[in-house]
Write an enzyme that holds these catalytic residues in place. Structure first.
Site, PDB file in Angstrom:
ATOM      1  CD  GLU A  46       4.570  39.995  14.445  1.00  0.00           C
ATOM      2  OE1 GLU A  46       5.502  39.830  15.251  1.00  0.00           O
ATOM      3  OE2 GLU A  46       3.589  39.236  14.381  1.00  0.00           O
ATOM      4  CG  ASP A 111       9.091  25.482   7.071  1.00  0.00           C
ATOM      5  OD1 ASP A 111       9.928  25.189   6.201  1.00  0.00           O
ATOM      6  OD2 ASP A 111       9.402  25.768   8.247  1.00  0.00           O
ATOM      7  CG  ASP A 113      13.822  21.910   7.886  1.00  0.00           C
ATOM      8  OD1 ASP A 113      14.778  21.144   7.639  1.00  0.00           O
ATOM      9  OD2 ASP A 113      13.952  22.950   8.549  1.00  0.00           O
TER      10      ASP A 113
END
Length: 439
Positions: A46, A111, A113
């Site tokens: 995807e 991830d 951040d």
């Protein structure tokens, strides 16, 4: 004088040029095909596109590199996200029998951040970053990369700058891509030390004995802590920041001693040395759970803060490498760990800069293009794109990506030889068995 100043209003004009002449489609396809070992691996992947005006298009899928190129050049996405490899083509998810469309595999991703560190950084907040707090990303990469390689045995880790305020890690080993949600959650929890929301004061609590993984992490933090936290962030400078640190100490007599000492001693480094000395001196008399206050403070201020939900979901989308950040214009580029300490997010090229570099004339190109374009349109286009990005600041980052792919290719080759050897051995055993059967 050429300028790399980025104006978000120019993005609609720059993106078509970027996707047509600079985006490294060949390497990108090679990465997500994984050597073609599994059938339909790329076409069942995807992709998600965020278009102009925040139009969000999910479940995009493509059969070939050429099909992906044409669609990206046609739709001109402002942002590209990569999702899972599904049981069926994502573009056909609406026509597949209910319940059969399942996310099967995806890279194990992380991830980190900078906004998650807002309670412990004083230089910046929210989406802002600077060279001081970027040290937190260096520490995060050092800690997680070592653990994923040495504690879990993974080899193929792609570290990528997000383009604004963080970093992503793609663990691409075959074993990592096949991990279940439970296994991904277990890895993420193993790597998580800082826990609790805004209401939680003491977010790191160590037990005795300290786990080897935490000791390894501390050895990384200790290399950076004094310069980063004590000097640059000045966490023992103002009364407000001192009170914040002292609030993490549960032992009243240590807190009282430090409060008195800090009234006369204003040097932040000496203040920190005093705190460490007191914790060490009182260690034997401190109740269980308080003998590592100094280490807990270091970890709370510097240890990587993970979004566990990103890591544990197989169908979770993550921003693609070489995507452009619409706010900053910076390209999401791979990070060379050999040069990690000197990696500067503010030196990462913007789409404005590389498009400007591309337009600078070079000698003797026109005639060469005319001859080669007549040979084979697609091959000529690929050659031209390679030649184009090599003329820009993007080149060194594509080279980092190339080296990552070469290491993975050697691994694929080894796997295929191994399978070939196993097949040959099985066939030899079969022939031996047959010879005994018929003699």
């Amino acid at each position: 004088m050429p300028t790399s100043d980025y104006d978000p209003a120019c993005l609609p004009d720059l993106l078509p040029l970027y996707y047509r002449r600079l985006f490294p489609f060949s390497q990108y396809y090679r990465w997500l095909s994984y050597g073609g070992v599994s059938k339909n691996y790329f076409q069942n992947r995807e992709f998600s596109f965020t278009l102009k005006d925040d139009i969000y298009v999910r479940y995009q899928s493509f059969t070939t590199q050429n099909e992906l190129e044409k669609e990206m050049q046609k739709m001109v996405p402002y942002k590209v996200d990569i999702g899972a490899v599904y049981s069926h083509r994502p573009s056909q998810h609406n026509v597949v029998k209910s319940g059969t469309f399942q996310a099967l595999e995806k890279e194990l991703v992380f991830d980190i951040d900078m906004t998650d560190y807002d309670d412990v950084r004083r230089c910046c907040s929210a989406a802002d970053i600077c060279s001081k707090c970027w040290t937190l990303m260096i520490i995060a990469i050092r800690i997680l990369d070592r653990a994923l390689r040495e504690d879990f045995g993974f080899h193929h880790l792609l570290w990528v700058y997000s383009g604004r305020r963080g970093v992503h890690c793609w663990v691409c080993d075959d074993a990592a891509r096949k991990l279940s949600v439970a296994a991904r959650s277990a890895v993420a929890e193993y790597l998580s030390l800082v826990k609790g929301g805004e209401e939680t004061l003491r977010k790191v609590v160590l037990s005795d004995p300290i786990h080897p993984f935490i000791n390894h992490s501390l050895s990384v933090v200790e290399r950076y802590f004094q310069q980063y936290a004590i000097v640059e962030q000045d966490i023992l400078g103002s009364k407000e920041s001192v009170d914040k640190v002292l609030a993490l100490l549960l032992t009243t007599h240590i807190k009282k001693d430090l409060t008195i000492y800090y009234q006369d001693e204003k040097n932040p480094m000496k203040r920190w040395d005093r705190l460490c000395a007191l914790v060490e001196h009182k260690k034997s008399s401190i109740k269980k759970g308080g003998q590592y206050f100094d280490k807990e403070i270091m970890l709370q201020y510097c240890y990587p803060r993970l979004d566990v939900n990103v890591s544990k979901g197989v169908n979770h989308l993550l921003k693609s490498p070489f995507s452009v950040h619409p706010k900053t214009g910076r390209i999401s580029v791979p990070i060379d760990l050999k040069e990690l300490n000197t990696f500067d997010p503010f030196e990462v090229p913007t789409i404005s800069l590389i498009c400007e570099e591309l337009e600078r004339p070079t000698a003797d190109e026109a005639e060469e293009d005319d001859v080669k374009d007549k040979e084979n349109e697609q091959e000529a286009g690929e050659r031209r794109r390679i030649r184009d990005y090599k003329r820009t600041s993007l080149a060194k980052y594509v080279k980092v990506f190339d080296r990552f792919l070469e290491a993975m290719a050697r691994s694929w080759k080894g796997e295929m030889l191994k399978k070939s050897g196993e097949l040959e051995t099985s066939f030899s055993v079969f022939l031996t068995f047959m010879s005994f059967t018929y003699t």
